[in-house]
Structures are given as C-alpha cells and as structure tokens.
Design a protein around this motif. Structure first.
Motif, mmCIF file in Angstrom:
data_model
loop_
_atom_site.group_PDB
_atom_site.id
_atom_site.type_symbol
_atom_site.label_atom_id
_atom_site.label_comp_id
_atom_site.label_asym_id
_atom_site.label_seq_id
_atom_site.Cartn_x
_atom_site.Cartn_y
_atom_site.Cartn_z
ATOM 1 N N GLU A 1 60.383 -4.466 1.496
ATOM 2 C CA GLU A 1 61.616 -3.749 1.154
ATOM 3 C C GLU A 1 61.663 -2.331 1.714
ATOM 4 O O GLU A 1 61.960 -1.364 1.006
ATOM 5 C CB GLU A 1 61.823 -3.739 -0.355
ATOM 6 N N THR A 2 61.377 -2.185 3.004
ATOM 7 C CA THR A 2 61.498 -0.896 3.679
ATOM 8 C C THR A 2 62.550 -1.022 4.777
ATOM 9 O O THR A 2 62.977 -2.118 5.130
ATOM 10 C CB THR A 2 60.159 -0.466 4.304
ATOM 11 N N LYS A 3 62.948 0.129 5.320
ATOM 12 C CA LYS A 3 63.932 0.103 6.402
ATOM 13 C C LYS A 3 63.358 -0.552 7.654
ATOM 14 O O LYS A 3 64.048 -1.284 8.344
ATOM 15 C CB LYS A 3 64.400 1.514 6.730
ATOM 16 N N LEU A 4 62.083 -0.280 7.928
ATOM 17 C CA LEU A 4 61.458 -0.881 9.097
ATOM 18 C C LEU A 4 61.397 -2.400 8.975
ATOM 19 O O LEU A 4 61.713 -3.125 9.925
ATOM 20 C CB LEU A 4 60.046 -0.317 9.298
ATOM 21 N N SER A 5 61.022 -2.891 7.811
ATOM 22 C CA SER A 5 60.982 -4.346 7.632
ATOM 23 C C SER A 5 62.389 -4.931 7.666
ATOM 24 O O SER A 5 62.568 -6.087 8.065
ATOM 25 C CB SER A 5 60.264 -4.713 6.340
ATOM 26 N N LEU A 6 63.386 -4.160 7.266
ATOM 27 C CA LEU A 6 64.772 -4.624 7.356
ATOM 28 C C LEU A 6 65.185 -4.795 8.813
ATOM 29 O O LEU A 6 65.744 -5.829 9.183
ATOM 30 C CB LEU A 6 65.715 -3.649 6.654
ATOM 31 N N PHE A 7 64.910 -3.792 9.657
ATOM 32 C CA PHE A 7 65.286 -3.876 11.062
ATOM 33 C C PHE A 7 64.539 -5.003 11.780
ATOM 34 O O PHE A 7 65.135 -5.776 12.527
ATOM 35 C CB PHE A 7 65.038 -2.546 11.775
ATOM 36 N N ILE A 8 63.244 -5.105 11.540
ATOM 37 C CA ILE A 8 62.461 -6.171 12.148
ATOM 38 C C ILE A 8 62.921 -7.525 11.605
ATOM 39 O O ILE A 8 63.034 -8.500 12.341
ATOM 40 C CB ILE A 8 60.963 -5.952 11.913
ATOM 41 N N GLY A 9 63.219 -7.570 10.315
ATOM 42 C CA GLY A 9 63.701 -8.804 9.706
ATOM 43 C C GLY A 9 65.030 -9.257 10.278
ATOM 44 O O GLY A 9 65.241 -10.456 10.489
ATOM 45 N N ILE A 10 65.925 -8.321 10.542
ATOM 46 C CA ILE A 10 67.224 -8.681 11.134
ATOM 47 C C ILE A 10 67.025 -9.269 12.521
ATOM 48 O O ILE A 10 67.640 -10.282 12.876
ATOM 49 C CB ILE A 10 68.166 -7.450 11.165
ATOM 50 N N ILE A 11 66.146 -8.661 13.308
ATOM 51 C CA ILE A 11 65.872 -9.177 14.650
ATOM 52 C C ILE A 11 65.271 -10.580 14.562
ATOM 53 O O ILE A 11 65.678 -11.492 15.285
ATOM 54 C CB ILE A 11 64.941 -8.220 15.417
ATOM 55 N N LEU A 12 64.298 -10.759 13.655
ATOM 56 C CA LEU A 12 63.679 -12.075 13.508
ATOM 57 C C LEU A 12 64.658 -13.102 12.943
ATOM 58 O O LEU A 12 64.603 -14.278 13.318
ATOM 59 C CB LEU A 12 62.439 -11.979 12.626
ATOM 60 N N LEU A 13 65.548 -12.676 12.054
ATOM 61 C CA LEU A 13 66.575 -13.590 11.539
ATOM 62 C C LEU A 13 67.478 -14.081 12.661
ATOM 63 O O LEU A 13 67.802 -15.271 12.734
ATOM 64 C CB LEU A 13 67.418 -12.901 10.472
ATOM 65 N N ILE A 14 67.884 -13.180 13.530
ATOM 66 C CA ILE A 14 68.750 -13.561 14.639
ATOM 67 C C ILE A 14 68.020 -14.519 15.580
ATOM 68 O O ILE A 14 68.567 -15.550 15.982
ATOM 69 C CB ILE A 14 69.256 -12.311 15.386
ATOM 70 N N LEU A 15 66.772 -14.184 15.923
ATOM 71 C CA LEU A 15 65.999 -15.056 16.810
ATOM 72 C C LEU A 15 65.750 -16.424 16.171
ATOM 73 O O LEU A 15 65.845 -17.459 16.844
ATOM 74 C CB LEU A 15 64.668 -14.400 17.177
ATOM 75 N N GLY A 16 65.426 -16.439 14.883
ATOM 76 C CA GLY A 16 65.212 -17.704 14.187
ATOM 77 C C GLY A 16 66.470 -18.540 14.118
ATOM 78 O O GLY A 16 66.436 -19.762 14.306
ATOM 79 N N ALA A 17 67.596 -17.896 13.857
ATOM 80 C CA ALA A 17 68.871 -18.622 13.793
ATOM 81 C C ALA A 17 69.246 -19.192 15.158
ATOM 82 O O ALA A 17 69.763 -20.312 15.250
ATOM 83 C CB ALA A 17 69.973 -17.706 13.278
ATOM 84 N N MET A 18 68.959 -18.430 16.221
ATOM 85 C CA MET A 18 69.238 -18.934 17.559
ATOM 86 C C MET A 18 68.363 -20.148 17.887
ATOM 87 O O MET A 18 68.844 -21.127 18.467
ATOM 88 C CB MET A 18 69.033 -17.825 18.593
ATOM 89 N N GLN A 19 67.088 -20.097 17.509
ATOM 90 C CA GLN A 19 66.194 -21.232 17.734
ATOM 91 C C GLN A 19 66.644 -22.455 16.934
ATOM 92 O O GLN A 19 66.620 -23.571 17.436
ATOM 93 C CB GLN A 19 64.757 -20.869 17.348
ATOM 94 N N LEU A 20 67.030 -22.217 15.683
ATOM 95 C CA LEU A 20 67.527 -23.321 14.854
ATOM 96 C C LEU A 20 68.767 -23.953 15.465
ATOM 97 O O LEU A 20 68.878 -25.186 15.554
ATOM 98 C CB LEU A 20 67.848 -22.823 13.447
ATOM 99 N N ASN A 21 69.710 -23.140 15.881
ATOM 100 C CA ASN A 21 70.959 -23.640 16.453
ATOM 101 C C ASN A 21 70.694 -24.441 17.722
ATOM 102 O O ASN A 21 71.204 -25.556 17.883
ATOM 103 C CB ASN A 21 71.897 -22.468 16.737
ATOM 104 N N LEU A 22 69.890 -23.889 18.617
ATOM 105 C CA LEU A 22 69.578 -24.590 19.854
ATOM 106 C C LEU A 22 68.805 -25.873 19.579
ATOM 107 O O LEU A 22 69.050 -26.908 20.208
ATOM 108 C CB LEU A 22 68.778 -23.680 20.790
ATOM 109 N N GLY A 23 67.893 -25.835 18.625
ATOM 110 C CA GLY A 23 67.126 -27.025 18.276
ATOM 111 C C GLY A 23 68.005 -28.132 17.721
ATOM 112 O O GLY A 23 67.832 -29.303 18.066
#
Length: 98
Positions: A58-80
C-alpha cells in the motif's frame, strides 16, 4: 487475503505445466494452442501478483508498479484468450470427426 496467493500459485504451476507440454508435443498446432494457454496463465499470474503486492505494501511505488503489471497482465490475458479461441477453432476445423 489468502485467495490471491492461491491463484498466483495455481497460475504459476499451470504455466509450467503448459510450457512442459509444449516441449513434449510434436504437432505445431498443439504447441501453439498450449502456448496460448500458457500465456493466459502467465497473464493471470502477473495480474494477481500486482494486486497482491499493492494490497500487501500500500505505497505509491507499489501502486505505480502494480498499475504497470496490471496492464501487462491484462494484455497477456487478452492475447491468450484470443489465441486460444483461434487455435481451438482451427483444431476443430482440421479435425471435424473428433
């Protein structure tokens, strides 16, 4: 939240399973289908890992990294999902009696 580590572990185990199944198969269509399935597992791993890490720290850094990983994960899920649907339909087209 015990559900996220369970989902993360299951998706990681399934990712390894499908990657090994790719190596054991000789058919290119089956390999492509298993690669699409493994992409879904990898995408869900990254997606839920990002959520879990933000909830844990629950920090700002984990939020920014989490948003990037969420986007990458969602893209992988969609393509898969798209690749899985395509290769499943292709397999059914080439093997109509099965």
């Amino acid at each position: 939240m015990v559900i996220f580590p369970i989902i993360i572990t299951i998706s990681l185990v399934l990712w390894v399973y499908y990657k090994v199944a790719i190596l054991r198969s000789n058919d290119k269509l089956t390999q492509a289908y298993f690669n699409a399935k493994s992409r879904i597992c990898l995408g869900s791993f990254v997606f839920f890992f990002a959520i879990n890490q933000y909830i844990f720290y629950e920090t700002k850094l984990s939020l920014f990294i989490g948003i990037i990983l969420l986007i990458l994960g969602a893209m992988q899920l969609n393509l898969g999902f798209k690749e899985t649907r395509h290769y499943r339909n292709e397999w059914k087209r080439l093997n109509p009696d099965s």
